[in-house]
Scaffold this motif. Sequence first.
Motif, PDB file in Angstrom:
ATOM      1  N   MET A   1       0.824  -1.171   0.000  1.00  0.00           N
ATOM      2  CA  MET A   1       0.000   0.000   0.000  1.00  0.00           C
ATOM      3  C   MET A   1       0.880   1.250   0.000  1.00  0.00           C
ATOM      4  O   MET A   1       1.993   1.231   0.524  1.00  0.00           O
ATOM      5  CB  MET A   1      -0.921   0.007   1.212  1.00  0.00           C
ATOM      6  CG  MET A   1      -1.859  -1.196   1.285  1.00  0.00           C
ATOM      7  SD  MET A   1      -3.020  -1.059   2.632  1.00  0.00           S
ATOM      8  CE  MET A   1      -4.235  -0.035   1.874  1.00  0.00           C
ATOM      9  N   LYS A   2       0.374   2.327  -0.544  1.00  0.00           N
ATOM     10  CA  LYS A   2       1.140   3.564  -0.633  1.00  0.00           C
ATOM     11  C   LYS A   2       1.486   4.131   0.738  1.00  0.00           C
ATOM     12  O   LYS A   2       2.517   4.754   0.920  1.00  0.00           O
ATOM     13  CB  LYS A   2       0.388   4.602  -1.452  1.00  0.00           C
ATOM     14  CG  LYS A   2       0.366   4.291  -2.923  1.00  0.00           C
ATOM     15  CD  LYS A   2      -0.302   5.395  -3.692  1.00  0.00           C
ATOM     16  CE  LYS A   2      -0.322   5.050  -5.162  1.00  0.00           C
ATOM     17  NZ  LYS A   2      -0.920   6.116  -5.954  1.00  0.00           N
ATOM     18  N   SER A   3       0.620   3.908   1.703  1.00  0.00           N
ATOM     19  CA  SER A   3       0.846   4.471   3.033  1.00  0.00           C
ATOM     20  C   SER A   3       1.906   3.701   3.808  1.00  0.00           C
ATOM     21  O   SER A   3       2.313   4.125   4.881  1.00  0.00           O
ATOM     22  CB  SER A   3      -0.461   4.467   3.825  1.00  0.00           C
ATOM     23  OG  SER A   3      -0.851   3.132   4.107  1.00  0.00           O
ATOM     24  N   GLU A   5       1.353   0.853   5.064  1.00  0.00           N
ATOM     25  CA  GLU A   5       0.618  -0.054   5.938  1.00  0.00           C
ATOM     26  C   GLU A   5       0.691  -1.472   5.384  1.00  0.00           C
ATOM     27  O   GLU A   5       0.564  -1.697   4.191  1.00  0.00           O
ATOM     28  CB  GLU A   5      -0.839   0.404   6.012  1.00  0.00           C
ATOM     29  CG  GLU A   5      -1.740  -0.507   6.815  1.00  0.00           C
ATOM     30  CD  GLU A   5      -3.203  -0.119   6.691  1.00  0.00           C
ATOM     31  OE1 GLU A   5      -4.040  -0.944   7.079  1.00  0.00           O
ATOM     32  OE2 GLU A   5      -3.491   0.986   6.204  1.00  0.00           O
TER      33      GLU A   5
END
Length: 104
Positions: A1-3, A5
């Motif tokens: 995921m980009k975040s 996470e």
Amino acid sequence: MKSGEIRDDCAYGLTSVTKERATAENLLGIARGHWEIENRNHHVRDTTFHEDLSQIRTENGPHMMATLRGLAMSIMRLTGVKNIAKAARNFAASAWVTLRQFGL
């Protein structure tokens, strides 16, 4: 995921493979085999030939058009075409290109 996470996903499936043969490697191969068919066949039908948008709905029309699309894809692959979308555009633009591809 980009975040950044991290998350876990779980997928369930049914198979007739015996417990002894249902190794992670074999099950991954089965799943990849399914997606190879999807990518080689259905994706091309949907994106290049826009099969899902077809308005042919009566009698033998849908079956005949699906057969012709499959035939076109098979011929292109047998003659060494790697990019079916590009080849279909070239064939549509010039009958001579099409005939030359088939050695005529």
